[in-house]
Design a protein around this motif. Structure first.
Motif, PDB file in Angstrom:
ATOM      1  N   LEU A  44     -12.506  -6.561  10.657  1.00  0.00           N
ATOM      2  CA  LEU A  44     -11.726  -7.537  11.420  1.00  0.00           C
ATOM      3  C   LEU A  44     -11.387  -6.954  12.786  1.00  0.00           C
ATOM      4  O   LEU A  44     -11.036  -5.776  12.907  1.00  0.00           O
ATOM      5  N   GLN A  45     -11.492  -7.802  13.798  1.00  0.00           N
ATOM      6  CA  GLN A  45     -11.152  -7.402  15.156  1.00  0.00           C
ATOM      7  C   GLN A  45     -10.029  -8.292  15.675  1.00  0.00           C
ATOM      8  O   GLN A  45     -10.050  -9.505  15.468  1.00  0.00           O
ATOM      9  N   LEU A  46      -9.067  -7.684  16.335  1.00  0.00           N
ATOM     10  CA  LEU A  46      -7.993  -8.452  16.935  1.00  0.00           C
ATOM     11  C   LEU A  46      -8.548  -9.271  18.091  1.00  0.00           C
ATOM     12  O   LEU A  46      -9.162  -8.729  19.013  1.00  0.00           O
ATOM     13  N   LEU A  47      -8.308 -10.580  18.033  1.00  0.00           N
ATOM     14  CA  LEU A  47      -8.794 -11.469  19.084  1.00  0.00           C
ATOM     15  C   LEU A  47      -7.673 -11.813  20.058  1.00  0.00           C
ATOM     16  O   LEU A  47      -7.826 -11.690  21.270  1.00  0.00           O
ATOM     17  N   LEU A  48      -6.535 -12.244  19.510  1.00  0.00           N
ATOM     18  CA  LEU A  48      -5.424 -12.680  20.359  1.00  0.00           C
ATOM     19  C   LEU A  48      -4.098 -12.351  19.710  1.00  0.00           C
ATOM     20  O   LEU A  48      -3.971 -12.390  18.482  1.00  0.00           O
ATOM     21  N   ARG A  49      -3.116 -12.107  20.576  1.00  0.00           N
ATOM     22  CA  ARG A  49      -1.736 -11.952  20.124  1.00  0.00           C
ATOM     23  C   ARG A  49      -0.909 -12.875  20.991  1.00  0.00           C
ATOM     24  O   ARG A  49      -1.054 -12.854  22.218  1.00  0.00           O
ATOM     25  N   SER A  55      -6.541 -14.394  27.447  1.00  0.00           N
ATOM     26  CA  SER A  55      -7.701 -15.159  27.025  1.00  0.00           C
ATOM     27  C   SER A  55      -8.814 -14.160  26.751  1.00  0.00           C
ATOM     28  O   SER A  55      -9.205 -13.406  27.642  1.00  0.00           O
ATOM     29  N   ILE A  56      -9.265 -14.133  25.512  1.00  0.00           N
ATOM     30  CA  ILE A  56     -10.297 -13.188  25.110  1.00  0.00           C
ATOM     31  C   ILE A  56     -11.539 -13.966  24.720  1.00  0.00           C
ATOM     32  O   ILE A  56     -11.465 -14.893  23.915  1.00  0.00           O
ATOM     33  N   LYS A  57     -12.677 -13.615  25.295  1.00  0.00           N
ATOM     34  CA  LYS A  57     -13.955 -14.276  24.997  1.00  0.00           C
ATOM     35  C   LYS A  57     -13.842 -15.791  25.183  1.00  0.00           C
ATOM     36  O   LYS A  57     -14.503 -16.566  24.505  1.00  0.00           O
TER      37      LYS A  57
END
Lengths: 110, 111
Positions: A44-49, A55-57
């Motif tokens: 699992l990878q952290l995408l957003l907090r 804004s990620i990807k």
């Protein structure tokens, strides 16, 4: 007790179409929410907090306390976005534990 | 990858045998966690640690024990493996920013 609900097990969209992955939560305290992404058989990878408001990807998510939601959005889906997405709620005190939703599999079709 | 490794990466074992999974981190994080991942359940917390020799139970701790004798290693033991413990096991650490980062996972099959 805290709870995270992701109502869709599978979401299928066409490339270039908008994406919205739904997440609702139940928590008596002040919520802190995350989105994680898991590509096929990887970690699992952290995408957003939510507190970072980044804004990620191309993905964004806004915390709506009135609707107790933290939906993940992207205006134009890409094939490489196909993955499993998990919404998670941080419960503070006693270990800073994460409660995860059951996940939504996003499939981007050509 | 926040310096997290897990071993073994894959294991097949028989019902009733003991199994130990290892999580190793290189960045001195205080908090470490063990989760299991199952279809339809997402990730569920088994145990966590908030320091050397300090551990506590999570949501699905029955049948599992943990130990943390040094900061870098967090061990998960299945005392007597059952088929219901067939799963993918993930270790995680909590960073100084309060975010959790995950290891690569261990795929365990109990036959």
């Amino acid at each position: 007790a805290q709870r995270v609900t992701q109502p869709e097990k599978l979401l299928s969209v066409f490339k270039g179409a908008p994406v919205e992955l739904k997440c609702n939560y139940s928590y008596s305290g002040s919520p802190e929410l995350f989105w994680y992404v898991q590509y096929s058989r990887q970690r699992l990878q952290l995408l957003l907090r939510h507190i970072s408001r980044e804004s990620i990807k191309g993905f964004t998510a806004d915390l709506n306390k009135g609707e107790t939601s933290f939906h993940l959005k992207k205006p134009f889906a890409q094939e490489e976005d196909s993955a499993m997405y998990y919404c998670a709620l941080l419960t503070t005190g006693g270990g800073n534990k994460l409660t995860f939703g059951t996940g939504t599999q996003l499939k981007v079709e050509l | 990858d926040a310096g997290i490794t897990q071993s073994p990466r894959h294991k097949v074992t028989e019902t009733g045998t003991p199994v130990t999974l290892r999580c190793h981190q290189t960045e001195n994080h205080r908090y470490m966690y063990w989760y299991r991942q199952d279809p339809g359940h997402g990730l569920r917390l088994i145990h966590y640690s908030y320091g050397v020799k300090d551990t506590d139970k999570g949501e699905v701790s029955d049948g599992y024990s943990v130990s943390r004798s040094k900061t870098e290693d967090f061990l998960l033991t299945l005392e007597s493996a059952t088929s219901s413990q067939t799963s993918v096991y993930f270790c995680a650490i909590r960073s100084s920013r309060g975010e959790q980062y995950f290891g690569p996972g261990t795929r365990l099959t109990v036959t």
